[in-house]
Scaffold this active site. Structure first.
Site, short mmCIF file in Angstrom:
data_model
loop_
_atom_site.label_atom_id
_atom_site.label_comp_id
_atom_site.label_asym_id
_atom_site.label_seq_id
_atom_site.Cartn_x
_atom_site.Cartn_y
_atom_site.Cartn_z
N HIS A 1 14.25 4.41 -1.31
CA HIS A 1 15.09 3.58 -0.46
C HIS A 1 16.53 3.75 -0.93
O HIS A 1 16.79 3.88 -2.13
CB HIS A 1 14.70 2.10 -0.55
CG HIS A 1 13.33 1.80 -0.04
ND1 HIS A 1 12.89 2.22 1.18
CD2 HIS A 1 12.32 1.09 -0.59
CE1 HIS A 1 11.65 1.79 1.37
NE2 HIS A 1 11.28 1.12 0.30
N CYS B 1 5.31 9.92 -0.70
CA CYS B 1 3.98 9.56 -0.18
C CYS B 1 2.91 10.57 -0.59
O CYS B 1 1.87 10.69 0.08
CB CYS B 1 4.02 9.40 1.34
SG CYS B 1 5.11 8.06 1.86
N GLY C 1 6.92 -3.39 5.05
CA GLY C 1 7.10 -2.96 6.44
C GLY C 1 7.42 -1.49 6.59
O GLY C 1 6.62 -0.63 6.20
N GLY D 1 0.82 -1.20 0.00
CA GLY D 1 0.00 0.00 0.00
C GLY D 1 0.86 1.25 0.00
O GLY D 1 2.07 1.21 0.21
#
Length: 227
Positions: free
Chosen positions: A92, A192, A174, A86
Site C-alpha cells: 500500500h 499475493c 477491503g 485473508g
C-alpha cells in the site's frame, strides 16, 4: 433478476442499514487505520453505528495476510505489518486508493464467498467507467487486465487487490486499486504470491485521472452492486 449482493436480505433489516462514506485526503498510518476500522466494526456489530466505506491512502507499507509466506518478502523496504485479513503479501502506498469496507453482512447476506465476489465486481464496474476491462482469474486473487506486449503477444497484470476479514458478520479490510502508485515499490514482495505476472495501474495504462475521479467512480459502482 440480477443479484446485487442482497440475496436473502431481510427487508426490515435492510431498511435500517445505512452506509456512511468517509474520504481521507492525507495518508493514514496503518496501525491507526486498523484501530479505527476494528472499533467501527465492533460498533456496527453491536448496532451502535452505521456501516462505513472508508477511502484512503497509506504511507508506503507492506502487509501480510493470514496466508502470507515469509519467502515472498524479498526486501523489507518499508514497514511490514501482519494483519488478520485473508490473502498474502501486498503493498500500500501513495497513489493507491484503499477502500476499507465495514458492512453488516448478517443484515445483507451472510455469505462470505458472495461478498468477496461482490467486492470483485465493484472493482470491475469501477474500472469499466474508465474504459478498462478488469477480469477475474481462477486461482488468482484480485482483478487483472490483459495488455499487449512489444512482440505482439499479451500479458496479464494485476491492477487491484482485495483481502477481507469477517468478525461477528461485519466485514473488515477491503480493496486496493492502483491509480498512480510507484510500481517499483511492489518489487520488495511477491504480490499475493503470484510470480508469473506483474502489476499495473490506471496511469501506466494511460488513464490519467485524479483520486477524486476514482472516488466518484467507486461510489457510483458501489451503489450498483451493494445498493
Amino acid at each position: 433478476m440480477a443479484d446485487y449482493g442482497f440475496g436473502r436480505l431481510n427487508l426490515s433489516e435492510a431498511l435500517k442499514t445505512r452506509t456512511e462514506w468517509r474520504i481521507s485526503d492525507a495518508p493514514i498510518a496503518y496501525p491507526e487505520a486498523v484501530a479505527d476500522m476494528e472499533a467501527r466494526a465492533a460498533a456496527i456489530a453491536g448496532g451502535k453505528a452505521d456501516e462505513l466505506v472508508w477511502l484512503l491512502e497509506h504511507p508506503p507499507i507492506y502487509t501480510a495476510g493470514t496466508s502470507a509466506q515469509d519467502r515472498d518478502l524479498i526486501e523489507a523496504r518499508f514497514p511490514v505489518y501482519r494483519t488478520g485479513r485473508g490473502g498474502q503479501f501486498t503493498y500500500h502506498g501513495p497513489g493507491q486508493r484503499v477502500g476499507y469496507v465495514m458492512l453488516n453482512l448478517k443484515a445483507r447476506k451472510p455469505d462470505v464467498r458472495a461478498y468477496v465476489r461482490d467486492l470483485e465486481q465493484w472493482l470491475i464496474e469501477t474500472l469499466s467507467l474508465f474504459g478498462v476491462k478488469g477480469e477475474r482469474r481462477q486461482g488468482r486473487v484480485g482483478i487483472w487486465v490483459v495488455r499487449p506486449t512489444s512482440n505482439n503477444e499479451t500479458r496479464e497484470d494485476k491492477i487491484a487487490a482485495l483481502g477481507v476479514r469477517i468478525k461477528h458478520w461485519v466485514s473488515l479490510h477491503g480493496v486496493a486499486l492502483n491509480v498512480d502508485p510507484d510500481l517499483s515499490h511492489f518489487g520488495g514482495i511477491v504480490p499475493c504470491g503470484v510470480t508469473q505476472h506483474g502489476v499495473t495501474s490506471l496511469a501506466e495504462l494511460g488513464i490519467l485521472v485524479t483520486m477524486a475521479d476514482v472516488d466518484v467512480a467507486l461510489k457510483q459502482s458501489f451503489a450498483k452492486i451493494f445498493g
